[in-house]
Design a protein around this motif. Structure first.
Motif, short mmCIF file in Angstrom:
data_model
loop_
_atom_site.label_atom_id
_atom_site.label_comp_id
_atom_site.label_asym_id
_atom_site.label_seq_id
_atom_site.Cartn_x
_atom_site.Cartn_y
_atom_site.Cartn_z
N ARG A 25 9.71 59.29 56.41
CA ARG A 25 8.56 58.62 55.83
C ARG A 25 8.92 57.93 54.53
NH1 ARG A 25 3.25 62.25 56.66
NH2 ARG A 25 3.39 62.27 58.90
N GLU A 26 8.29 56.78 54.33
CA GLU A 26 8.51 56.12 53.05
C GLU A 26 7.23 55.46 52.54
OE1 GLU A 26 11.81 53.63 54.21
OE2 GLU A 26 10.55 51.87 54.49
N ILE A 27 7.15 55.36 51.22
CA ILE A 27 6.04 54.69 50.54
C ILE A 27 6.63 53.51 49.78
CG2 ILE A 27 4.32 54.90 48.70
CD1 ILE A 27 4.00 57.86 49.49
N ALA A 28 6.04 52.34 50.01
CA ALA A 28 6.57 51.13 49.37
C ALA A 28 5.71 50.73 48.17
CB ALA A 28 6.61 49.99 50.38
N PHE A 29 6.37 50.12 47.18
CA PHE A 29 5.71 49.59 45.99
C PHE A 29 5.86 48.08 45.99
CE2 PHE A 29 4.86 53.25 43.17
CZ PHE A 29 5.41 54.25 43.95
N ALA A 30 4.74 47.38 45.83
CA ALA A 30 4.79 45.93 45.77
C ALA A 30 3.96 45.44 44.60
CB ALA A 30 4.26 45.34 47.08
N GLY A 31 4.19 44.19 44.22
CA GLY A 31 3.40 43.60 43.15
C GLY A 31 3.98 42.28 42.71
N ARG A 32 3.17 41.51 42.01
CA ARG A 32 3.66 40.26 41.41
C ARG A 32 4.81 40.58 40.49
NH1 ARG A 32 0.24 35.58 40.82
NH2 ARG A 32 1.60 34.94 39.13
N SER A 33 5.73 39.66 40.36
CA SER A 33 6.79 39.81 39.37
C SER A 33 6.15 40.03 38.01
CB SER A 33 7.64 38.54 39.30
OG SER A 33 8.25 38.32 40.54
N ASN A 34 6.69 40.97 37.28
CA ASN A 34 6.22 41.25 35.92
C ASN A 34 4.91 42.06 35.87
OD1 ASN A 34 7.42 40.86 33.42
ND2 ASN A 34 5.80 39.47 32.78
N ALA A 35 4.40 42.46 37.03
CA ALA A 35 3.16 43.24 37.03
C ALA A 35 3.36 44.62 36.42
CB ALA A 35 2.62 43.37 38.45
N GLY A 36 4.62 45.10 36.46
CA GLY A 36 4.90 46.43 35.92
C GLY A 36 5.33 47.43 36.98
N GLU A 105 8.61 51.56 60.99
CA GLU A 105 7.91 52.74 61.53
C GLU A 105 7.70 53.81 60.46
OE1 GLU A 105 6.90 53.32 64.68
OE2 GLU A 105 7.65 51.48 65.60
N SER A 106 8.65 53.95 59.57
CA SER A 106 8.57 55.04 58.59
C SER A 106 7.65 54.73 57.41
CB SER A 106 9.97 55.39 58.07
OG SER A 106 10.61 54.24 57.57
N LEU A 107 7.18 53.49 57.33
CA LEU A 107 6.29 53.11 56.22
C LEU A 107 4.91 53.71 56.43
CD1 LEU A 107 5.74 51.43 53.64
CD2 LEU A 107 5.04 49.56 55.15
N ILE A 108 4.52 54.63 55.55
CA ILE A 108 3.20 55.27 55.70
C ILE A 108 2.16 54.72 54.73
CG2 ILE A 108 4.03 57.41 56.72
CD1 ILE A 108 3.75 58.66 53.87
N GLY A 109 2.63 54.12 53.64
CA GLY A 109 1.64 53.63 52.69
C GLY A 109 2.23 52.66 51.69
N LEU A 110 1.33 51.86 51.10
CA LEU A 110 1.73 50.88 50.09
C LEU A 110 1.03 51.20 48.77
CD1 LEU A 110 3.11 48.01 49.52
CD2 LEU A 110 0.81 47.09 49.85
N VAL A 111 1.82 51.25 47.71
CA VAL A 111 1.24 51.31 46.36
C VAL A 111 1.37 49.91 45.78
CG1 VAL A 111 1.41 52.33 44.06
CG2 VAL A 111 1.86 53.74 46.08
N LEU A 112 0.23 49.28 45.55
CA LEU A 112 0.23 47.91 45.05
C LEU A 112 0.02 47.92 43.54
CD1 LEU A 112 0.28 44.91 46.04
CD2 LEU A 112 -2.21 44.98 45.92
N ILE A 113 0.96 47.29 42.85
CA ILE A 113 0.89 47.25 41.40
C ILE A 113 0.24 45.95 40.96
CG2 ILE A 113 2.24 47.46 39.26
CD1 ILE A 113 2.58 49.84 41.22
N VAL A 114 -0.87 46.06 40.27
CA VAL A 114 -1.62 44.89 39.82
C VAL A 114 -1.82 44.98 38.31
CG1 VAL A 114 -3.85 43.70 39.97
CG2 VAL A 114 -2.82 44.67 42.04
N ASP A 115 -1.46 43.92 37.62
CA ASP A 115 -1.69 43.87 36.17
C ASP A 115 -3.21 43.87 35.94
OD1 ASP A 115 -2.03 43.03 33.48
OD2 ASP A 115 -0.12 41.96 33.51
N SER A 116 -3.69 44.87 35.23
CA SER A 116 -5.15 45.04 35.07
C SER A 116 -5.78 43.86 34.32
CB SER A 116 -5.46 46.34 34.34
OG SER A 116 -4.83 46.35 33.08
N ARG A 117 -4.97 43.09 33.60
CA ARG A 117 -5.52 41.94 32.89
C ARG A 117 -5.73 40.75 33.83
NH1 ARG A 117 -0.90 41.82 28.50
NH2 ARG A 117 0.18 41.93 30.50
N ARG A 118 -5.03 40.76 34.96
CA ARG A 118 -5.15 39.66 35.93
C ARG A 118 -6.09 39.99 37.08
NH1 ARG A 118 -0.05 36.16 35.94
NH2 ARG A 118 -1.21 35.11 37.57
N GLY A 119 -6.11 41.26 37.46
CA GLY A 119 -6.90 41.65 38.63
C GLY A 119 -6.20 41.25 39.92
N LEU A 120 -6.86 41.55 41.02
CA LEU A 120 -6.30 41.34 42.35
C LEU A 120 -6.20 39.85 42.68
CD1 LEU A 120 -5.65 43.65 44.40
CD2 LEU A 120 -7.85 43.13 45.48
#
Ligand SMILES: Nc1nc2c(ncn2[C@@H]2O[C@H](COP(=O)(O)OP(=O)(O)O)[C@@H](O)[C@H]2O)c(=O)[nH]1
Ligand SMILES: [Mg+2]
Length: 202
Positions: A25-36, A105-120
């Motif tokens: 199992r794996e959890i992936a992290f994604a986000g805009r460049s520089n989001a943190g 197949e092993s991807l169970i979830g995504l943690v999305l990193i969003v800069d709170s000053r920009r929003g989704l």
């Protein structure tokens, strides 16, 4: 004390053929460049430099795999939304991401990193769609919350939660610098790792 004391860098992939073995199992992290994103990963695993904190955002086009224990991984996906990236690089990013989300197949979830000053943003929403497409979970970290006052952070949390509610995406405020929301985020990740896999198409 680290919750992931044995976490270690496993491998990097610039193309589909280089992905870590697709088991466990794996959890992936994604986000805009520089989001943190790198800062968030480092804070969550209690390492100062497991994922590098970038001074030149948008340069890394690699998927980085970190092993927590055998068969459990955290995955640092390449950032997006960087204006100066040449079309050729952007297309390669797209191809790699589509391959990853469509086949992993092993991807169970995504943690999305969003800069709170920009929003989704639009691309964030696309990442969520890709993640959810095969019954995976998703959680949004509204990071750099230390930059907002109480009223602003309450508002962005409310707006993001409302936008995500239908898709059953959870959201929270987070700050790597102020160490806010670490336990909540780890709780979600641990829950995902322990849960039965969601049925495909759910
Ligand atoms: N104030 C504040 N700045 C942060 C936080 N997290 C990251 N940053 C800063 O945002 C910039 C980008 O961070 P980085 O983790 O490299 O973002 P990435 O490109 O998404 O991996 C750096 O200058 C970080 O110091 C945070 O929680 N609070
Ligand atoms: Mg980074």
């Amino acid at each position: 004390m680290s919750t992931y004391p044995h976490i270690r860098f496993l491998t990097s992939a610039a193309e589909p053929g280089q992905l870590a073995a697709d088991s466990g199992r794996e959890i992936a992290f994604a986000g805009r460049s520089n989001a943190g994103k790198s800062s968030a990963i480092n804070a969550l695993v209690e390492r100062t430099a497991l994922a590098r904190v970038s001074r030149t955002p948008g340069r890394t086009q690699l998927i980085n795999f970190f092993e927590i224990v055998p068969e459990r991984r955290l995955v640092d996906l390449p950032g997006y939304g960087f204006a100066k990236v040449p079309e050729r690089i952007r297309l390669r990013w797209l191809e790699l991401m589509e391959h990853y989300f469509n086949t992993r197949e092993s991807l169970i979830g995504l943690v999305l990193i969003v800069d709170s000053r920009r929003g989704l943003g639009e691309q964030d929403a696309t990442m969520l769609e890709w993640a959810l497409a095969r019954g995976r979970r998703a959680h949004v970290l509204l990071t750099k919350s230390d930059k907002l006052n109480r009223q602003e952070s309450t508002r962005v949390l409310k707006e993001t939660s409302a936008a995500c509610r239908d898709a059953a995406v959870t959201t929270q405020l987070f700050s790597a610098h102020a160490r806010q929301g670490l336990e909540q985020a780890r709780g979600i990740m641990d829950q995902w790792f322990e849960q039965k896999k969601a049925p495909v198409g759910a």
